[in-house]
Scaffold this motif. Structure first.
Motif, short mmCIF file in Angstrom:
data_model
loop_
_atom_site.label_atom_id
_atom_site.label_comp_id
_atom_site.label_asym_id
_atom_site.label_seq_id
_atom_site.Cartn_x
_atom_site.Cartn_y
_atom_site.Cartn_z
N HIS A 98 4.43 -21.42 15.30
CA HIS A 98 4.55 -20.67 16.23
C HIS A 98 3.83 -19.84 16.77
CE1 HIS A 98 8.53 -23.59 15.66
NE2 HIS A 98 8.39 -22.40 14.81
N LYS A 99 4.46 -18.82 17.83
CA LYS A 99 3.65 -17.94 18.81
C LYS A 99 2.99 -16.75 17.70
CE LYS A 99 3.85 -14.95 22.30
NZ LYS A 99 4.25 -13.90 23.37
N HIS A 100 1.82 -17.01 17.86
CA HIS A 100 1.26 -15.60 16.92
C HIS A 100 1.50 -14.49 17.61
CE1 HIS A 100 1.40 -18.58 14.06
NE2 HIS A 100 0.91 -19.42 14.70
N SER A 101 0.94 -13.66 17.12
CA SER A 101 0.41 -11.78 17.48
C SER A 101 -1.31 -11.59 16.46
CB SER A 101 1.13 -11.21 16.70
OG SER A 101 2.19 -10.41 17.18
N LYS A 102 -1.32 -10.59 16.52
CA LYS A 102 -2.61 -9.78 16.45
C LYS A 102 -2.85 -9.74 14.95
CE LYS A 102 -5.20 -8.24 20.48
NZ LYS A 102 -5.83 -7.30 21.35
N GLY A 103 -2.04 -9.58 14.17
CA GLY A 103 -1.58 -9.01 12.70
C GLY A 103 -1.94 -7.86 12.57
N PHE A 104 -2.62 -7.40 11.47
CA PHE A 104 -2.78 -6.08 11.01
C PHE A 104 -3.38 -5.83 10.22
CE2 PHE A 104 -1.76 -8.77 7.53
CZ PHE A 104 -2.51 -8.36 6.53
N SER A 105 -3.88 -4.12 10.79
CA SER A 105 -5.42 -3.93 10.07
C SER A 105 -4.79 -2.40 8.61
CB SER A 105 -6.07 -3.45 11.13
OG SER A 105 -7.72 -2.30 9.92
N ALA A 106 -5.44 -2.32 7.90
CA ALA A 106 -4.69 -2.09 6.84
C ALA A 106 -5.99 -1.35 5.67
CB ALA A 106 -4.22 -2.34 5.37
N LYS A 107 -5.77 -0.36 5.45
CA LYS A 107 -6.27 0.95 4.52
C LYS A 107 -5.22 1.14 3.34
CE LYS A 107 -5.06 5.45 6.93
NZ LYS A 107 -5.77 6.66 7.66
N TYR A 108 -6.75 1.64 2.16
CA TYR A 108 -5.87 1.90 0.85
C TYR A 108 -6.40 2.73 0.10
CZ TYR A 108 -8.68 -0.98 -1.61
OH TYR A 108 -9.65 -1.39 -2.45
N ARG A 109 -6.21 3.56 -1.06
CA ARG A 109 -7.16 5.07 -1.95
C ARG A 109 -6.30 4.93 -2.75
NH1 ARG A 109 -4.78 10.19 -2.38
NH2 ARG A 109 -6.85 10.54 -3.53
N PHE A 110 -6.55 5.61 -4.13
CA PHE A 110 -6.24 5.83 -4.86
C PHE A 110 -5.70 7.27 -5.37
CE2 PHE A 110 -9.48 2.35 -6.60
CZ PHE A 110 -8.51 1.11 -5.84
N GLY A 111 -4.92 7.29 -6.11
CA GLY A 111 -4.27 8.81 -6.00
C GLY A 111 -4.10 8.87 -7.61
N SER A 112 -3.93 10.03 -8.29
CA SER A 112 -3.85 9.92 -9.82
C SER A 112 -2.24 10.91 -9.76
CB SER A 112 -4.44 10.17 -10.57
OG SER A 112 -5.35 11.71 -10.39
N PHE A 113 -1.49 10.70 -9.60
CA PHE A 113 -0.58 11.95 -9.34
C PHE A 113 1.10 11.37 -9.79
CE2 PHE A 113 -1.39 9.54 -5.53
CZ PHE A 113 -0.64 8.70 -4.83
#
Length: 392
Positions: free
Chosen positions: A377-392
């Motif tokens: 059906h009708k769609h949109s632009k979606g997403f842009s994601a970012k991630y990082r690692f951390g020891s916590f």
């Protein structure tokens, strides 16, 4: 796992995003999953396997084990991508591989093997199914050492030996599964000598055959120092501290690893089996990824998965710079799901989500799976994601 919305979560994520970041005692190891291997004094999966298989190579050489941990089917040519070395494709373009347990693995050990299989399913068109009446299938056995055949063979049970408890590790299991899919060791590929130097004088006597170059189909991929199939720096060394294989361009490049499949391992599987997949394995810190076609509208019938793998004892912080998935009642049509693990069998952290309210999560351990799907059906632009690692 649910997060409490509001200022506290936003503050926590912002702070985390901006912050910086065994001996060879193999006689009585205990089953503890993948982390057990990292506690041992080894730098790579292949070195672990070869140490485990040392009695096998010396005592049971007549079984046909060559190059330390694999056998070759009679009358099967597994060189240069020969089709006889591949499992057959189905009408839906997936590769269905039957498997069975032919030894008395405990529930936790079976679960570990299935988890290793599931990572292939998340990122490639390989699909594992429990055997019903298929003649050719993978047979997991508690044999002597860790080894597999190369490719599927013909009308036979293809044994994969995962000795209890020595071979009970995700990286070891995935190494053997790569052989079963038709791959030799990365450090024996045809262009090996362009990238590394083999120190023949440092190799223990009788192990030189393990460094023989194979005629290989490299699938137009870069030489992968980080492959789960690559020898470590000291594999088959005649003395501790003497390297047997050294990178040419940068002597300090790390060889092999302990975690499991590499990004290029996944790429090679998808190329060899002509998989039409969307997504990727992500193992480097501070990375971005987007929905297909971003910043344009995402396509119909998208089915994408990204698996993020941090080092052991790290967690993953995931945020979105842009998020707009076409909303529908209950996010039934287009949606995003985030799993606290490497497969869709893992607990759901968020989802299904859609609309413009971007999710933000912190994993509970070192694996995270993001699954995105769309209807027609009708769609949109979606997403842009970012991630990082951390020891916590």
């Amino acid at each position: 796992m649910n997060f409490i919305p509001g200022v506290n979560l936003v503050f926590c994520l912002s702070a985390l995003w901006s912050s910086t970041m065994v001996g060879e005692q193999l006689s009585k190891p205990s089953f503890q999953g993948s982390p057990r291997i990292k506690e041992m004094n080894f730098s790579d999966i292949v070195n672990v396997i070869m140490k485990i298989n040392r009695p096998l190579v010396k005592v049971n050489a007549l079984r046909g084990i060559i190059i330390g941990d694999y056998q070759v089917h009679p009358n099967t040519i597994c060189s240069a991508g020969h089709r006889s070395c591949l499992w057959p494709s189905s009408q839906d373009n997936n590769i269905y591989i039957p498997y069975a347990f032919q030894s008395n693995y405990k529930r936790a050990q079976r679960a570990l093997i299935i988890a290793a299989l599931s990572e292939f399913e998340s990122l490639t068109c390989i699909r594992f199914k429990y055997r019903s009446r298929e003649v050719t299938y993978l047979a997991f056995i508690d044999g002597v050492g860790c080894w597999s055949y190369v490719g599927p063979g013909t009308k036979t049970a293809q044994e994969i030996s995962l000795q209890i408890p020595y071979c009970m590790d995700v990286g070891i299991i995935q190494h053997q599964l790569m052989h079963a899919l038709g791959f030799y060791h990365e450090s024996s590929r045809s262009d090996r000598d362009e990238h590394v130097e083999v120190k023949m004088e440092n190799i223990e006597k009788g192990s030189e055959i393990n460094f023989k170059i194979k005629k290989s189909n490299n699938l137009v991929t870069k030489y992968d120092y980080n492959s789960v199939l690559h020898f470590g720096r000291y594999t088959f060394s005649k003395s501790p501290g003497l390297p047997t294989i050294v990178p040419k361009l940068d002597p300090n490049v790390y060889l092999g690893q302990l975690m499991g499949l590499s990004e290029t391992d996944i790429l090679k599987i998808n190329k060899l089996y002509e998989c039409k997949t969307c997504g990727n394995l992500l193992t480097e810190n501070y990375r971005y990824f987007t929905s297909p076609n971003f910043p344009n509208f995402y396509p119909d019938h998208a089915n994408c998965k990204w698996m993020i793998r941090a080092p052991w004892h790290h967690k993953i912080v995931l945020e979105f710079d842009f998020f707009h998935i076409q909303p529908f009642l209950g996010c039934y049509r287009d949606n995003l799901k985030i799993y606290d693990g490497s497969t869709t069998r893992s607990p759901v952290l968020k989802g299904p989500v859609c609309g413009k309210m971007a999710p933000a999560v912190i994993s509970t351990h070192h694996l995270l799976l993001i699954a995105f799907s769309s209807g027609h059906h009708k769609h949109s632009k979606g997403f842009s994601a970012k991630y990082r690692f951390g020891s916590f």
